[in-house]
Motif scaffolding. Structure first.
Motif, mmCIF file in Angstrom:
data_model
loop_
_atom_site.group_PDB
_atom_site.id
_atom_site.type_symbol
_atom_site.label_atom_id
_atom_site.label_comp_id
_atom_site.label_asym_id
_atom_site.label_seq_id
_atom_site.Cartn_x
_atom_site.Cartn_y
_atom_site.Cartn_z
ATOM 1 N N VAL A 139 122.101 109.988 9.751
ATOM 2 C CA VAL A 139 122.068 109.558 11.062
ATOM 3 C C VAL A 139 121.784 109.879 12.343
ATOM 4 O O VAL A 139 121.463 108.475 12.797
ATOM 5 C CB VAL A 139 123.758 110.567 12.172
ATOM 6 N N ASP B 256 122.558 99.879 10.401
ATOM 7 C CA ASP B 256 123.594 100.768 9.915
ATOM 8 C C ASP B 256 123.120 102.313 10.694
ATOM 9 O O ASP B 256 124.032 102.671 11.499
ATOM 10 C CB ASP B 256 123.621 101.431 8.223
ATOM 11 N N ARG C 204 125.748 103.805 13.756
ATOM 12 C CA ARG C 204 126.541 105.499 13.989
ATOM 13 C C ARG C 204 126.013 105.603 15.147
ATOM 14 O O ARG C 204 126.865 106.574 16.060
ATOM 15 C CB ARG C 204 125.967 105.710 12.703
ATOM 16 N N ARG D 32 127.377 107.775 18.579
ATOM 17 C CA ARG D 32 127.443 109.376 18.513
ATOM 18 C C ARG D 32 126.523 109.308 19.730
ATOM 19 O O ARG D 32 126.106 110.618 20.927
ATOM 20 C CB ARG D 32 126.290 110.112 17.624
#
Length: 392
Positions: A27, A58, A62, A66
């Protein structure tokens, strides 16, 4: 990961990189997991451009969810360079601007150099002046750092900026330094940095033809050994352009043939326009027509205004005057407007877009309003189709 970058085969590089990516992208790859960035960068160098882009997208989805601004800067910077390689110059500028705007408020945003490099390379193709791009570099406050492996990308971009300004001696010096100081990250493998081809073109501008031809031939050999179509096409084009005039058409035809099936649309457009210009200069007006028209169409789709103007000038020289390219569509959007439109097209609300881009909802509303007017759109439902038609 260094082994992956220095492997002798593009297909093997893609295999290694895809296996690394399949293991699961982190991440926040900047936190001790730079292998992910290296894997995606290696994929891009080996012509796995679509897979590399999917990987960065991708991670960004994420990271934005966050609220990880540092990851957004890091990965947007890498994605900007990938977009330059794909020939989507408007997207490259948008990604680069995302990183450049966010980085001043963050500590540890070392990958900003990639964003600045991409902004310079895209800006040159988009018709921005060397002076304007130098001011962008100065505002970003970045410079070449020998201790940072990705710094070679900035050094290469600076060399291209100097060449565009006519300072070929300094450009050659910087380009040779890429090979001397950064062998692992572009010095040896032209798929990472095509510095020999760029230096050969500058050497030819200075009348140093023997040096130019030797360097170009070296790059062709290295590119063929590695096997990435983009690198081979770039090298063949440079070799043709520094060759005697009688040999240029054959060399450029070879470059066109290699680049045609690749994802490197801008390099293909460049080779087509060069081939058409070479035929035109030889008095072969009929032969010049098709590559010039195809090159013009591709240049317009890439947003490569500098190349587009050249193609139009060459076509005018053979008596053809194509219609003026429409600038009211996606290509007319500013980088900030494009970023907002891309997120709105996925179904994000204004609040979600604001959170993802670390701006206010009012800013999002302003950008969307301007974008809708430029796109002649009345609904968000129209945005995916409008972006798809533009190649975005």
């Amino acid at each position: 990961m260094e082994e992956m970058l220095n492997v002798r085969s593009a297909s093997t590089t893609i295999d290694f990189a895809e296996r690394a990516v399949a293991a699961g992208l982190p991440v926040e790859p900047h936190r001790g997991e730079n292998w992910a960035l290296l894997a995606l960068g290696a994929l891009a160098a080996a012509d796995g451009l679509d897979a590399a882009l999917h990987g960065t997208q991708d991670i960004l989805v994420r990271a934005r969810a966050r609220g990880s601004a540092l990851t957004v800067v890091t990965v947007s910077a890498l994605q900007a360079l990938i977009q330059v390689r794909r020939g989507d110059l408007a997207a490259a500028e948008a990604d680069a601007q995302t990183a450049i705007e966010l980085a001043p408020d963050l500590l540890g945003a070392r990958f900003l150099v990639l964003a600045v490099a991409a902004a310079v390379l895209a800006g040159l193709e988009r018709g921005e002046t060397p002076e304007a791009l130098q001011r962008l570099i100065d505002r970003a406050g970045v410079g070449y750092d020998a201790e940072f492996t990705s710094g070679s990308q900035l050094r290469y971009a600076l060399a291209m900026l100097r060449a565009a300004a006519g300072n070929h001696e300094s450009a050659i010096e910087d380009l040779r330094a890429c090979g001397r100081d950064d062998p692992a990250f572009g010095g040896e493998n032209p798929a990472l940095l095509a510095w020999r081809s760029a230096a050969a073109l500058s050497l030819a501008e200075l009348g140093r033809h023997d040096e130019a031809r030797s360097l170009a031939a070296d790059e062709v050999q290295r590119a063929r050994s590695y096997g990435a179509a983009r690198a081979i096409g770039i090298a063949l084009r440079a070799q043709a352009l520094v060759a005697p005039a009688s040999d240029r058409a054959e060399g450029l035809t070879a470059a066109v043939d290699v680049l045609a099936p690749s994802a490197a649309r801008l390099e293909y457009a460049r080779a087509l326009v060069d081939l058409g210009a070479t035929s035109r200069a030889a008095g072969q007006r009929t032969a010049a027509r098709e590559p010039l028209l195809e090159g013009l169409a591709l240049a317009a789709r890439c947003g490569a205004r500098t190349l587009e103007r050249r193609a139009k000038a060459e076509l005018a020289a053979i008596g053809l005057r194509p219609r003026t390219t429409d600038r009211t569509g996606v290509d007319s959007l500013t980088p900030s407007e494009r970023r907002v439109v891309e997120l709105a097209a996925t179904g994000d609300t204004n609040r979600e877009i604001a959170q993802a881009l670390f701006v206010t909802e009012k800013t999002v509303e302003t950008h969307l309003g301007r974008a809708f007017r430029k796109l002649n759109a009345s609904s968000r439902r129209q945005l995916p189709d409008l972006l798809a038609r533009s190649g975005g």
